[in-house]
Design an enzyme around this catalytic site. Structure first.
Site, PDB file in Angstrom:
ATOM      1  N   ASP A   8     -80.632  47.031   4.389  1.00 23.36           N
ATOM      2  CA  ASP A   8     -80.197  46.523   3.183  1.00 23.36           C
ATOM      3  C   ASP A   8     -81.324  46.536   2.299  1.00 23.36           C
ATOM      4  O   ASP A   8     -82.167  45.627   2.267  1.00 23.36           O
ATOM      5  CB  ASP A   8     -79.503  45.382   3.434  1.00 23.36           C
ATOM      6  CG  ASP A   8     -78.288  45.059   4.375  1.00 23.36           C
ATOM      7  OD1 ASP A   8     -78.708  45.830   5.609  1.00 23.36           O
ATOM      8  OD2 ASP A   8     -77.449  44.302   4.364  1.00 23.36           O
ATOM      9  N   GLU A  39     -75.786  47.449  -0.166  1.00 15.77           N
ATOM     10  CA  GLU A  39     -74.732  46.587  -0.589  1.00 15.77           C
ATOM     11  C   GLU A  39     -75.225  45.216  -1.151  1.00 15.77           C
ATOM     12  O   GLU A  39     -74.573  44.622  -1.803  1.00 15.77           O
ATOM     13  CB  GLU A  39     -74.089  45.967   0.726  1.00 15.77           C
ATOM     14  CG  GLU A  39     -74.876  45.137   1.888  1.00 15.77           C
ATOM     15  CD  GLU A  39     -74.262  44.086   2.296  1.00 15.77           C
ATOM     16  OE1 GLU A  39     -72.906  43.964   2.492  1.00 15.77           O
ATOM     17  OE2 GLU A  39     -74.953  43.241   2.975  1.00 15.77           O
ATOM     18  N   ASN A  67     -70.090  44.190   3.589  1.00 12.57           N
ATOM     19  CA  ASN A  67     -69.081  42.901   3.062  1.00 12.57           C
ATOM     20  C   ASN A  67     -69.367  42.832   1.514  1.00 12.57           C
ATOM     21  O   ASN A  67     -68.279  42.263   0.853  1.00 12.57           O
ATOM     22  CB  ASN A  67     -69.406  41.855   3.750  1.00 12.57           C
ATOM     23  CG  ASN A  67     -70.674  41.091   3.841  1.00 12.57           C
ATOM     24  OD1 ASN A  67     -71.668  41.830   4.369  1.00 12.57           O
ATOM     25  ND2 ASN A  67     -70.852  39.887   3.361  1.00 12.57           N
ATOM     26  N   HIS A  68     -70.526  43.287   1.060  1.00 14.67           N
ATOM     27  CA  HIS A  68     -70.795  43.124  -0.439  1.00 14.67           C
ATOM     28  C   HIS A  68     -70.402  44.419  -1.400  1.00 14.67           C
ATOM     29  O   HIS A  68     -70.868  44.356  -2.369  1.00 14.67           O
ATOM     30  CB  HIS A  68     -72.192  42.592  -0.668  1.00 14.67           C
ATOM     31  CG  HIS A  68     -72.568  41.220  -0.226  1.00 14.67           C
ATOM     32  ND1 HIS A  68     -71.900  39.954  -0.587  1.00 14.67           N
ATOM     33  CD2 HIS A  68     -73.427  40.577   0.800  1.00 14.67           C
ATOM     34  CE1 HIS A  68     -72.384  39.115  -0.133  1.00 14.67           C
ATOM     35  NE2 HIS A  68     -73.270  39.327   0.741  1.00 14.67           N
ATOM     36  N   HIS A 153     -72.323  47.268  10.337  1.00 10.08           N
ATOM     37  CA  HIS A 153     -72.622  46.071   9.493  1.00 10.08           C
ATOM     38  C   HIS A 153     -72.122  44.923   9.999  1.00 10.08           C
ATOM     39  O   HIS A 153     -70.689  44.681   9.845  1.00 10.08           O
ATOM     40  CB  HIS A 153     -72.105  46.402   7.865  1.00 10.08           C
ATOM     41  CG  HIS A 153     -72.519  45.545   6.899  1.00 10.08           C
ATOM     42  ND1 HIS A 153     -74.002  45.595   6.304  1.00 10.08           N
ATOM     43  CD2 HIS A 153     -72.168  44.288   6.302  1.00 10.08           C
ATOM     44  CE1 HIS A 153     -74.198  44.631   5.525  1.00 10.08           C
ATOM     45  NE2 HIS A 153     -73.289  43.858   5.515  1.00 10.08           N
ATOM     46  N   HIS A 178     -76.859  44.250   7.957  1.00  8.99           N
ATOM     47  CA  HIS A 178     -76.333  42.748   7.415  1.00  8.99           C
ATOM     48  C   HIS A 178     -77.129  41.487   7.958  1.00  8.99           C
ATOM     49  O   HIS A 178     -77.275  40.828   6.924  1.00  8.99           O
ATOM     50  CB  HIS A 178     -74.831  42.650   7.945  1.00  8.99           C
ATOM     51  CG  HIS A 178     -74.440  41.217   7.605  1.00  8.99           C
ATOM     52  ND1 HIS A 178     -73.893  41.111   6.271  1.00  8.99           N
ATOM     53  CD2 HIS A 178     -74.192  40.270   8.414  1.00  8.99           C
ATOM     54  CE1 HIS A 178     -73.448  39.886   6.179  1.00  8.99           C
ATOM     55  NE2 HIS A 178     -73.396  39.218   7.714  1.00  8.99           N
ATOM     56  N   HIS A 180     -80.303  41.526   7.997  1.00  8.01           N
ATOM     57  CA  HIS A 180     -81.521  41.702   6.884  1.00  8.01           C
ATOM     58  C   HIS A 180     -82.914  41.132   7.641  1.00  8.01           C
ATOM     59  O   HIS A 180     -84.038  40.948   7.078  1.00  8.01           O
ATOM     60  CB  HIS A 180     -81.621  40.485   5.815  1.00  8.01           C
ATOM     61  CG  HIS A 180     -80.455  40.960   4.899  1.00  8.01           C
ATOM     62  ND1 HIS A 180     -80.234  40.250   3.869  1.00  8.01           N
ATOM     63  CD2 HIS A 180     -79.356  41.848   4.810  1.00  8.01           C
ATOM     64  CE1 HIS A 180     -79.054  40.643   3.149  1.00  8.01           C
ATOM     65  NE2 HIS A 180     -78.564  41.628   3.897  1.00  8.01           N
TER      66      HIS A 180
HETATM   67 FE   LIG Z   1     -76.940  42.774   3.451  1.00  7.58          FE
HETATM   68 FE   LIG Z   2     -73.660  42.016   4.437  1.00 11.73          FE
END
Ligand SMILES: [Fe+2]
Ligand SMILES: [Fe+2]
Length: 270
Positions: A8, A39, A67-68, A153, A178, A180
């Site tokens: 990410d 994302e 999700n983003h 993710h 996700h 990170h």
């Molecule tokens: Fe992320």
């Molecule tokens: Fe995420």
């Protein structure tokens, strides 16, 4: 085939860090395809057309999300016309965009990239395993694709490891995003699929998972949000994984990649 996958990319610091490190990585690793999760690339939340163009200009071929993916609403109007951007495959049918696509490298090889989202501690989407199964069956490794990459993710390490084993022998790489934070479990699974639970982020690690640490810290301490999260603005560490495939499209090698910023560097050698 050489594949570089970046975790990410968080806000402008993450984009700047990736842009600074990628030229040397490209020279050192000679990737046939570069994939990055975008994302969080626009101010920490979502992806705009301008930010996506920045990714493509720095040599990133495919952008996965999570999700983003739709935090910036403008993506809804252009994702259908931009097949280099994926959103998770297991959203309800009718959701704009696509969760998988077949890409062609400069040397003419085909790579299926699948983006899917976990459901443990996350939104209740469609079954990610069924979604991946459908894509793997539609475009099988060694038949319709020379390589297959799955970006899972997800929040739960267990769900990601399960996805790795589910795809073992059928994908070149299953890598998580996700969380990170890069995990130290890069390995080739028994069936030949390269796997790492989380690629980490391209972000300033003097932070809470890439965000300026003051607000998340005070939310943990006081359980009250006082402002929105913003990306931490120090020098970013580029985090990802590097995979080399064999003649069957399975993994010959996987190594983590870390460059720049505060994390201990790890640069694979060809
Ligand atoms: Fe992320
Ligand atoms: Fe995420």
């Amino acid at each position: 085939m050489n594949i570089l996958f970046l975790g990410d990319v968080i806000g402008k610091p993450g984009r700047d860090g990736a842009a600074a490190e990628l030229p040397a990585l490209k020279r050192a690793l000679k990737p046939d395809l570069i994939i990055a999760n975008g994302e969080n690339a626009a101010g920490g939340f979502g992806l705009t057309r301008g930010v996506a163009e920045e990714f493509f200009a720095m040599g990133i071929d495919v952008i996965t999300t999570g999700n983003h993916w739709a935090d910036q609403k403008e993506i809804l109007t252009y994702i259908d016309n931009e097949d280099r951007i994926l959103r998770p495959a297991n959203y309800p049918s009718g959701t704009p965009g696509r969760g998988a696509n077949l890409y062609r490298t400069a040397s003419g090889q085909s790579v299926l990239v699948i983006n899917v989202m976990g459901r443990v501690f996350m939104d209740a989407l469609n079954d990610p395993f069924a979604a991946v199964e459908a894509e793997l069956n539609a475009c099988a490794l060694g038949e319709s694709a020379d390589a297959v990459v799955v970006d899972i993710h997800a929040e739960a390490t267990s769900e990601k490891m399960a996805m790795g084993h589910f795809c073992d022998g059928r994908a070149s790489l299953v890598v998580g995003t996700h969380q990170h934070v890069p995990t130290a479990d890069a390995q080739i699974l028994p069936g030949g699929t390269a796997y790492q639970t989380d690629a980490g982020a391209c972000a300033d690690y003097d932070s809470v998972i890439g965000m300026d640490k003051a607000e998340p810290l005070q939310r943990f301490l006081r359980k009250i949000s006082s402002q929105r999260y913003t990306p931490a603005t120090g020098p970013a560490t580029l985090c990802g994984v590097f995979v080399q495939t064999n003649a069957k499209g399975l993994a010959a090698r996987i190594e983590p990649v870390r460059a720049g910023g505060r994390l201990s560097p790890h640069l694979p050698k060809l």
